[in-house]
Design a protein around this motif. Structure first.
Motif, PDB file in Angstrom:
ATOM      1  N   ARG A  37       0.817  -1.213   0.000  1.00 23.55           N
ATOM      2  CA  ARG A  37       0.000   0.000   0.000  1.00 23.55           C
ATOM      3  C   ARG A  37       0.854   1.268   0.000  1.00 23.55           C
ATOM      4  O   ARG A  37       0.582   2.202  -0.737  1.00 23.55           O
ATOM      5  CB  ARG A  37      -0.934  -0.015   1.210  1.00 23.55           C
ATOM      6  N   VAL A  38       1.897   1.283   0.806  1.00 22.82           N
ATOM      7  CA  VAL A  38       2.704   2.497   0.970  1.00 22.82           C
ATOM      8  C   VAL A  38       3.786   2.626  -0.093  1.00 22.82           C
ATOM      9  O   VAL A  38       4.101   3.728  -0.530  1.00 22.82           O
ATOM     10  CB  VAL A  38       3.333   2.535   2.388  1.00 22.82           C
ATOM     11  N   ASN A  39       4.343   1.507  -0.529  1.00 22.50           N
ATOM     12  CA  ASN A  39       5.437   1.527  -1.501  1.00 22.50           C
ATOM     13  C   ASN A  39       5.046   0.780  -2.773  1.00 22.50           C
ATOM     14  O   ASN A  39       5.422  -0.379  -2.950  1.00 22.50           O
ATOM     15  CB  ASN A  39       6.692   0.879  -0.901  1.00 22.50           C
ATOM     16  N   PRO A  40       4.322   1.431  -3.666  1.00 20.55           N
ATOM     17  CA  PRO A  40       3.941   0.731  -4.898  1.00 20.55           C
ATOM     18  C   PRO A  40       5.166   0.369  -5.730  1.00 20.55           C
ATOM     19  O   PRO A  40       6.186   1.049  -5.684  1.00 20.55           O
ATOM     20  CB  PRO A  40       3.048   1.731  -5.632  1.00 20.55           C
ATOM     21  N   ASN A  41       5.038  -0.696  -6.474  1.00 12.72           N
ATOM     22  CA  ASN A  41       6.122  -1.158  -7.332  1.00 12.72           C
ATOM     23  C   ASN A  41       6.431  -0.087  -8.380  1.00 12.72           C
ATOM     24  O   ASN A  41       5.557   0.301  -9.167  1.00 12.72           O
ATOM     25  CB  ASN A  41       5.719  -2.483  -7.990  1.00 12.72           C
ATOM     26  N   LYS A  42       7.668   0.381  -8.383  1.00  9.30           N
ATOM     27  CA  LYS A  42       8.065   1.483  -9.275  1.00  9.30           C
ATOM     28  C   LYS A  42       7.943   1.113 -10.752  1.00  9.30           C
ATOM     29  O   LYS A  42       7.585   1.948 -11.575  1.00  9.30           O
ATOM     30  CB  LYS A  42       9.489   1.920  -8.945  1.00  9.30           C
ATOM     31  N   VAL A  45       4.235   1.322 -11.710  1.00  5.86           N
ATOM     32  CA  VAL A  45       3.837   2.734 -11.777  1.00  5.86           C
ATOM     33  C   VAL A  45       4.367   3.364 -13.057  1.00  5.86           C
ATOM     34  O   VAL A  45       3.640   4.080 -13.758  1.00  5.86           O
ATOM     35  CB  VAL A  45       4.318   3.508 -10.526  1.00  5.86           C
ATOM     36  N   ARG A  46       5.619   3.086 -13.404  1.00  3.69           N
ATOM     37  CA  ARG A  46       6.212   3.638 -14.626  1.00  3.69           C
ATOM     38  C   ARG A  46       5.466   3.139 -15.868  1.00  3.69           C
ATOM     39  O   ARG A  46       5.160   3.921 -16.772  1.00  3.69           O
ATOM     40  CB  ARG A  46       7.696   3.266 -14.713  1.00  3.69           C
ATOM     41  N   LEU A  47       5.153   1.840 -15.913  1.00  4.86           N
ATOM     42  CA  LEU A  47       4.426   1.290 -17.062  1.00  4.86           C
ATOM     43  C   LEU A  47       3.062   1.963 -17.219  1.00  4.86           C
ATOM     44  O   LEU A  47       2.642   2.293 -18.335  1.00  4.86           O
ATOM     45  CB  LEU A  47       4.258  -0.224 -16.919  1.00  4.86           C
ATOM     46  N   ILE A  48       2.380   2.162 -16.103  1.00  2.39           N
ATOM     47  CA  ILE A  48       1.065   2.810 -16.151  1.00  2.39           C
ATOM     48  C   ILE A  48       1.221   4.269 -16.582  1.00  2.39           C
ATOM     49  O   ILE A  48       0.487   4.745 -17.459  1.00  2.39           O
ATOM     50  CB  ILE A  48       0.357   2.701 -14.784  1.00  2.39           C
ATOM     51  N   ASP A  49       2.177   4.971 -15.998  1.00  4.15           N
ATOM     52  CA  ASP A  49       2.392   6.384 -16.345  1.00  4.15           C
ATOM     53  C   ASP A  49       2.725   6.563 -17.827  1.00  4.15           C
ATOM     54  O   ASP A  49       2.376   7.579 -18.427  1.00  4.15           O
ATOM     55  CB  ASP A  49       3.516   6.993 -15.497  1.00  4.15           C
ATOM     56  N   ASN A  50       3.396   5.576 -18.406  1.00  3.78           N
ATOM     57  CA  ASN A  50       3.772   5.639 -19.823  1.00  3.78           C
ATOM     58  C   ASN A  50       2.744   4.986 -20.739  1.00  3.78           C
ATOM     59  O   ASN A  50       3.007   4.780 -21.925  1.00  3.78           O
ATOM     60  CB  ASN A  50       5.138   4.982 -20.034  1.00  3.78           C
ATOM     61  N   ASN A  51       1.582   4.636 -20.189  1.00  5.83           N
ATOM     62  CA  ASN A  51       0.510   3.973 -20.938  1.00  5.83           C
ATOM     63  C   ASN A  51       1.006   2.695 -21.624  1.00  5.83           C
ATOM     64  O   ASN A  51       0.662   2.405 -22.763  1.00  5.83           O
ATOM     65  CB  ASN A  51      -0.121   4.925 -21.959  1.00  5.83           C
ATOM     66  N   GLU A  52       1.815   1.946 -20.893  1.00  2.91           N
ATOM     67  CA  GLU A  52       2.368   0.698 -21.420  1.00  2.91           C
ATOM     68  C   GLU A  52       1.800  -0.536 -20.731  1.00  2.91           C
ATOM     69  O   GLU A  52       2.262  -1.651 -20.990  1.00  2.91           O
ATOM     70  CB  GLU A  52       3.902   0.713 -21.272  1.00  2.91           C
ATOM     71  N   ALA A  53       0.809  -0.352 -19.856  1.00  2.00           N
ATOM     72  CA  ALA A  53       0.207  -1.480 -19.162  1.00  2.00           C
ATOM     73  C   ALA A  53      -1.284  -1.235 -19.013  1.00  2.00           C
ATOM     74  O   ALA A  53      -1.740  -0.098 -18.891  1.00  2.00           O
ATOM     75  CB  ALA A  53       0.838  -1.673 -17.785  1.00  2.00           C
ATOM     76  N   ALA A  87      -9.200  -7.572  -3.563  1.00  2.00           N
ATOM     77  CA  ALA A  87      -8.939  -6.883  -4.835  1.00  2.00           C
ATOM     78  C   ALA A  87      -9.581  -5.499  -4.841  1.00  2.00           C
ATOM     79  O   ALA A  87      -8.969  -4.527  -5.302  1.00  2.00           O
ATOM     80  CB  ALA A  87      -9.453  -7.715  -6.006  1.00  2.00           C
ATOM     81  N   LYS A  88     -10.776  -5.420  -4.320  1.00  2.00           N
ATOM     82  CA  LYS A  88     -11.460  -4.125  -4.256  1.00  2.00           C
ATOM     83  C   LYS A  88     -10.680  -3.159  -3.361  1.00  2.00           C
ATOM     84  O   LYS A  88     -10.493  -1.995  -3.710  1.00  2.00           O
ATOM     85  CB  LYS A  88     -12.877  -4.325  -3.716  1.00  2.00           C
ATOM     86  N   LYS A  89     -10.179  -3.658  -2.228  1.00  2.00           N
ATOM     87  CA  LYS A  89      -9.383  -2.814  -1.327  1.00  2.00           C
ATOM     88  C   LYS A  89      -8.076  -2.382  -1.998  1.00  2.00           C
ATOM     89  O   LYS A  89      -7.667  -1.229  -1.889  1.00  2.00           O
ATOM     90  CB  LYS A  89      -9.091  -3.560  -0.022  1.00  2.00           C
ATOM     91  N   ILE A  90      -7.426  -3.316  -2.671  1.00  2.00           N
ATOM     92  CA  ILE A  90      -6.178  -2.979  -3.368  1.00  2.00           C
ATOM     93  C   ILE A  90      -6.433  -1.874  -4.386  1.00  2.00           C
ATOM     94  O   ILE A  90      -5.703  -0.888  -4.454  1.00  2.00           O
ATOM     95  CB  ILE A  90      -5.566  -4.231  -4.037  1.00  2.00           C
ATOM     96  N   PHE A  91      -7.483  -2.035  -5.174  1.00  2.00           N
ATOM     97  CA  PHE A  91      -7.809  -1.030  -6.180  1.00  2.00           C
ATOM     98  C   PHE A  91      -8.106   0.327  -5.522  1.00  2.00           C
ATOM     99  O   PHE A  91      -7.580   1.360  -5.935  1.00  2.00           O
ATOM    100  CB  PHE A  91      -8.998  -1.481  -7.027  1.00  2.00           C
ATOM    101  N   ASN A  92      -8.916   0.308  -4.483  1.00  2.00           N
ATOM    102  CA  ASN A  92      -9.313   1.554  -3.822  1.00  2.00           C
ATOM    103  C   ASN A  92      -8.160   2.251  -3.107  1.00  2.00           C
ATOM    104  O   ASN A  92      -8.194   3.467  -2.933  1.00  2.00           O
ATOM    105  CB  ASN A  92     -10.459   1.305  -2.844  1.00  2.00           C
ATOM    106  N   HIS A  93      -7.149   1.490  -2.687  1.00  2.00           N
ATOM    107  CA  HIS A  93      -6.019   2.067  -1.952  1.00  2.00           C
ATOM    108  C   HIS A  93      -4.783   2.268  -2.833  1.00  2.00           C
ATOM    109  O   HIS A  93      -3.695   2.508  -2.301  1.00  2.00           O
ATOM    110  CB  HIS A  93      -5.666   1.202  -0.741  1.00  2.00           C
ATOM    111  N   SER A  94      -4.948   2.170  -4.128  1.00  2.00           N
ATOM    112  CA  SER A  94      -3.807   2.311  -5.050  1.00  2.00           C
ATOM    113  C   SER A  94      -4.156   3.319  -6.135  1.00  2.00           C
ATOM    114  O   SER A  94      -4.678   2.948  -7.192  1.00  2.00           O
ATOM    115  CB  SER A  94      -3.460   0.955  -5.672  1.00  2.00           C
ATOM    116  N   ALA A  95      -3.853   4.565  -5.874  1.00  2.53           N
ATOM    117  CA  ALA A  95      -4.198   5.631  -6.824  1.00  2.53           C
ATOM    118  C   ALA A  95      -3.628   5.361  -8.209  1.00  2.53           C
ATOM    119  O   ALA A  95      -4.273   5.639  -9.224  1.00  2.53           O
ATOM    120  CB  ALA A  95      -3.714   6.978  -6.296  1.00  2.53           C
ATOM    121  N   TYR A  96      -2.428   4.794  -8.277  1.00  2.00           N
ATOM    122  CA  TYR A  96      -1.806   4.538  -9.575  1.00  2.00           C
ATOM    123  C   TYR A  96      -2.616   3.538 -10.402  1.00  2.00           C
ATOM    124  O   TYR A  96      -2.655   3.635 -11.632  1.00  2.00           O
ATOM    125  CB  TYR A  96      -0.362   4.075  -9.416  1.00  2.00           C
ATOM    126  N   LEU A  97      -3.297   2.583  -9.756  1.00  2.00           N
ATOM    127  CA  LEU A  97      -4.122   1.632 -10.507  1.00  2.00           C
ATOM    128  C   LEU A  97      -5.347   2.316 -11.119  1.00  2.00           C
ATOM    129  O   LEU A  97      -5.791   1.950 -12.201  1.00  2.00           O
ATOM    130  CB  LEU A  97      -4.578   0.480  -9.611  1.00  2.00           C
TER     131      LEU A  97
END
Length: 155
Positions: A37-42, A45-53, A87-97
């Motif tokens: 929750r606190v340390n998302p996988n970098k 995050v990079r893949l999502i930010d670059n629209n690659e995932a 899964a719902k909690k993970i999604f709700n607590h992960s802004a990057y997702l």
């Protein structure tokens, strides 16, 4: 192509976890990433930010503002590997997702998975999702092999 299983830590100890079937037999394509929750996988995050995932996720849970995407356009697929409630909690607590493009499998059959209760109608377990993604990507031989493993596991 790479499938990332964003896995809740409790899944690591559950005998009913189906993601492990893909890790055992398709580890050149499937990789497990422990959700934090606190340390998302970098890398995610990079893949999502670059629209690659793309995130494979239920329409009912995702944002209504999300426009549909074609999974065929992505080489990196993220699947949340946990119970439906987790899964719902993970999604709700992960802004990057929430920023990730989302894809929902269109299923006509209910899940065949019978080792866990509280499966939502139309919801598939992790290995069933992986099998469907492999079919959509034209990896039918690998999908068939994992289907056999799932049948034996689920027996």
């Amino acid at each position: 192509m790479k499938i990332f299983l964003l896995t809740h830590e409790r899944e690591l100890h559950r005998a009913t976890n189906t993601g492990v079937l893909a890790l055992d037999d398709a580890n050149e394509i499937v990789e497990r990433i422990l959700w934090q929750r606190v340390n998302p996988n970098k890398d995610l995050v990079r893949l999502i930010d670059n629209n690659e995932a793309v995130l494979l996720y239920s329409k009912a849970e995702s944002s209504s503002a999300v426009s549909p995407v074609k999974i065929e356009e992505y080489d990196n697929i993220i699947i949340i590997d946990s119970t439906w409630q987790e899964a719902k909690k993970i999604f709700n607590h992960s802004a990057y997702l929430k920023n990730a493009p989302q894809f929902t499998l269109k299923t006509v059959n209910n899940s065949l998975y019978k080792l866990r209760a509280n499966q939502p109608k139309g919801g598939l377990c992790t290995i069933e999702c992986i099998i469907e993604v492999l079919r959509l990507k034209g990896l039918n031989k690998m999908a068939a092999e994992l289907s056999i493993k799932f049948e034996q596991f689920n027996g």
